[in-house]
Design a protein around this motif. Structure first.
Motif, PDB file in Angstrom:
ATOM      1  N   ARG A   1     -15.336  13.916  15.516  1.00  0.00           N
ATOM      2  CA  ARG A   1     -15.083  12.546  15.971  1.00  0.00           C
ATOM      3  C   ARG A   1     -13.606  12.210  15.815  1.00  0.00           C
ATOM      4  O   ARG A   1     -13.062  12.302  14.718  1.00  0.00           O
ATOM      5  CB  ARG A   1     -15.910  11.547  15.146  1.00  0.00           C
TER       6      ARG A   1
ATOM      7  N   TYR B   1     -17.258   3.970  18.357  1.00  0.00           N
ATOM      8  CA  TYR B   1     -17.075   4.821  17.167  1.00  0.00           C
ATOM      9  C   TYR B   1     -17.379   4.101  15.854  1.00  0.00           C
ATOM     10  O   TYR B   1     -17.228   4.691  14.791  1.00  0.00           O
ATOM     11  CB  TYR B   1     -15.646   5.381  17.133  1.00  0.00           C
TER      12      TYR B   1
ATOM     13  N   VAL C   1     -20.096   3.177  13.738  1.00  0.00           N
ATOM     14  CA  VAL C   1     -21.501   3.607  13.728  1.00  0.00           C
ATOM     15  C   VAL C   1     -22.293   2.719  12.764  1.00  0.00           C
ATOM     16  O   VAL C   1     -21.917   2.572  11.605  1.00  0.00           O
ATOM     17  CB  VAL C   1     -21.575   5.096  13.309  1.00  0.00           C
TER      18      VAL C   1
ATOM     19  N   HIS D   1     -27.657   3.752   9.532  1.00  0.00           N
ATOM     20  CA  HIS D   1     -28.754   4.623   9.976  1.00  0.00           C
ATOM     21  C   HIS D   1     -28.964   5.718   8.941  1.00  0.00           C
ATOM     22  O   HIS D   1     -28.113   5.950   8.076  1.00  0.00           O
ATOM     23  CB  HIS D   1     -28.438   5.253  11.343  1.00  0.00           C
TER      24      HIS D   1
ATOM     25  N   ASP E   1     -29.794   9.861   8.898  1.00  0.00           N
ATOM     26  CA  ASP E   1     -29.715  10.950   9.871  1.00  0.00           C
ATOM     27  C   ASP E   1     -31.104  11.445  10.284  1.00  0.00           C
ATOM     28  O   ASP E   1     -31.263  12.023  11.360  1.00  0.00           O
ATOM     29  CB  ASP E   1     -28.842  12.085   9.331  1.00  0.00           C
TER      30      ASP E   1
ATOM     31  N   TRP F   1     -20.095  15.443   5.755  1.00  0.00           N
ATOM     32  CA  TRP F   1     -19.123  14.666   6.543  1.00  0.00           C
ATOM     33  C   TRP F   1     -17.736  15.039   6.034  1.00  0.00           C
ATOM     34  O   TRP F   1     -17.353  14.694   4.910  1.00  0.00           O
ATOM     35  CB  TRP F   1     -19.412  13.180   6.388  1.00  0.00           C
TER      36      TRP F   1
ATOM     37  N   MET G   1     -16.640   6.498   5.672  1.00  0.00           N
ATOM     38  CA  MET G   1     -18.073   6.261   5.573  1.00  0.00           C
ATOM     39  C   MET G   1     -18.379   5.255   4.469  1.00  0.00           C
ATOM     40  O   MET G   1     -17.668   5.157   3.473  1.00  0.00           O
ATOM     41  CB  MET G   1     -18.818   7.566   5.235  1.00  0.00           C
TER      42      MET G   1
ATOM     43  N   HIS H   1     -26.180   5.217   5.993  1.00  0.00           N
ATOM     44  CA  HIS H   1     -24.718   5.261   6.020  1.00  0.00           C
ATOM     45  C   HIS H   1     -24.227   4.663   7.331  1.00  0.00           C
ATOM     46  O   HIS H   1     -24.965   4.564   8.308  1.00  0.00           O
ATOM     47  CB  HIS H   1     -24.193   6.688   5.833  1.00  0.00           C
TER      48      HIS H   1
ATOM     49  N   SER I   1     -20.179   3.681   9.515  1.00  0.00           N
ATOM     50  CA  SER I   1     -18.720   3.677   9.447  1.00  0.00           C
ATOM     51  C   SER I   1     -18.227   2.359  10.016  1.00  0.00           C
ATOM     52  O   SER I   1     -18.888   1.739  10.846  1.00  0.00           O
ATOM     53  CB  SER I   1     -18.113   4.874  10.187  1.00  0.00           C
TER      54      SER I   1
ATOM     55  N   ARG J   1      -8.784   8.357  13.095  1.00  0.00           N
ATOM     56  CA  ARG J   1      -9.541   8.916  11.978  1.00  0.00           C
ATOM     57  C   ARG J   1     -10.376  10.089  12.489  1.00  0.00           C
ATOM     58  O   ARG J   1     -11.417   9.907  13.092  1.00  0.00           O
ATOM     59  CB  ARG J   1     -10.458   7.854  11.365  1.00  0.00           C
TER      60      ARG J   1
ATOM     61  N   SER K   1     -12.783  13.290  12.006  1.00  0.00           N
ATOM     62  CA  SER K   1     -13.759  13.818  11.045  1.00  0.00           C
ATOM     63  C   SER K   1     -14.672  14.816  11.753  1.00  0.00           C
ATOM     64  O   SER K   1     -14.716  14.864  12.993  1.00  0.00           O
ATOM     65  CB  SER K   1     -14.601  12.683  10.453  1.00  0.00           C
TER      66      SER K   1
ATOM     67  N   ASP L   1     -18.720  16.157  11.300  1.00  0.00           N
ATOM     68  CA  ASP L   1     -19.953  16.100  10.512  1.00  0.00           C
ATOM     69  C   ASP L   1     -20.875  17.250  10.891  1.00  0.00           C
ATOM     70  O   ASP L   1     -21.278  17.413  12.032  1.00  0.00           O
ATOM     71  CB  ASP L   1     -20.654  14.739  10.601  1.00  0.00           C
TER      72      ASP L   1
ATOM     73  N   ARG M   1     -24.326  19.757   9.479  1.00  0.00           N
ATOM     74  CA  ARG M   1     -25.541  19.659   8.675  1.00  0.00           C
ATOM     75  C   ARG M   1     -26.079  21.054   8.384  1.00  0.00           C
ATOM     76  O   ARG M   1     -26.035  21.922   9.256  1.00  0.00           O
ATOM     77  CB  ARG M   1     -26.598  18.794   9.407  1.00  0.00           C
TER      78      ARG M   1
END
Ligand code: AKG
Length: 289
Positions: free
Chosen positions: A119, A132, A134, A137, A139, A156, A169, A221, A223, A232, A234, A236, A238
């Motif tokens: 992102r 952007y 967010v 929520h 995951d 993240w 975050m 979480h 943002s 910014r 980043s 993420d 998993r």
């Protein structure tokens, strides 16, 4: 970086763990160089098409994409991990420093879950539709329910220093213990229904470049807006125990470590499997709401 017992206990009690220094600059630098080249190529195409007037060739990594997006927002399209499919990113998915930490939370049989994003969150003045930013929520809400029992851990990764000012975050500590909370598709995207959002004080988790915020699949979480002039960045990713549902069965998963032994992802096969999966999965509903 291997996690110590206190760090693992913190994650198990709070549902998150924010740590600086998980990745080395040498883990991230090749990915940054690859994206710098990717951005440069697209910027030159947009210039040739008269869609931008300034390449900003000398701007830094955390400035340039914002300056370009201000002229033409489509520069932000197609850069996600599975779309750009850059070899350096394929390497990062198997980063030993990251997997050493993940092993403490997931165990020694580790698979890279297909939910993964890069992102470039532009300054809020450029991000006019708020895309952007967010909302709250878990995951788990962006997987199918088949993966509710899979211990999917979100990593993240700060690709530049993530601060409160640039929209790092925020997490709700301890709430993961409630399991899945009903979500809906609010205006800003998949989000926890306001009537079931627990009244817990959010914790902002700034991390420096190379730092990681680890989160359980049930950790709420979000943002916040990027109130700086810089981007910014980043990533993420998993990870989960191998052999269990990923929640996105229509996308490829890759084993990356078995009993401490790296399971190398072949770049060409990684790229091809993503291309095939993206072509075959048009119209598939990825989020459960
Ligand atoms: O990076 C962001 O702003 C949001 C990331 C996020 O919600 C996630 O990784 O699940």
């Amino acid at each position: 970086m291997k996690l110590n017992a206190d760090q693992i206990r913190f994650f198990e009690e709070q549902g998150y763990l924010a740590l600086d220094g998980v990745l080395e600059p040498s883990d991230l630098d090749p990915v940054q160089a690859a994206y710098e080249a990717w951005i440069d190529e697209r910027a030159r195409e947009l210039l040739a098409d008269d869609r931008i007037i300034d390449l900003y060739s000398d701007a830094s990594f955390d400035a340039r994409i914002g300056l370009l997006a201000e002229q033409c927002s489509t520069i932000l399209d197609g850069m996600d991990i599975m779309q750009a499919r850059l070899p350096a990113m394929c390497g990062l998915l198997q980063c030993a420093n990251l997997l050493d930490a993940v092993e403490g939370l997931v165990g020694s049989e580790i698979t890279c879950n297909p939910i993964q994003h890069i992102r470039a969150k532009p300054p809020d003045r450029v991000n006019s539709n708020g895309y952007y930013v967010v909302p709250w929520h878990q995951d788990a809400a962006v997987t199918w329910a088949e993966a509710d029992d899979t211990n999917i851990v979100t990593c993240w990764i700060a690709f530049v220093d993530a601060t409160v000012e640039n929209g790092c975050m925020e997490v709700l500590p301890g709430v993961f213990k409630l399991g899945y909370l009903p979500h809906h598709t609010g205006g800003a995207g998949t989000t926890i229904r306001p009537d079931v959002l627990p009244e817990v004080t959010p914790v902002a988790v700034p991390v420096k470049r190379g730092g990681v915020v680890f989160m359980s699949r049930f950790t709420p979480h979000r943002s916040t807006p990027n109130n700086t002039d810089m981007v910014r960045w980043s990533i993420d990713l998993r990870y989960q125990p191998t052999g269990l549902p990923t929640g996105r069965p229509f996308y490829p998963e890759f084993a990356v470590r078995s009993s401490g032994t790296p399971q190398a992802i072949n770049y060409l096969s990684w790229s091809q499997r993503w291309q095939d999966a993206l072509a075959a999965s048009h119209g598939v509903k990825a989020h459960r709401v």
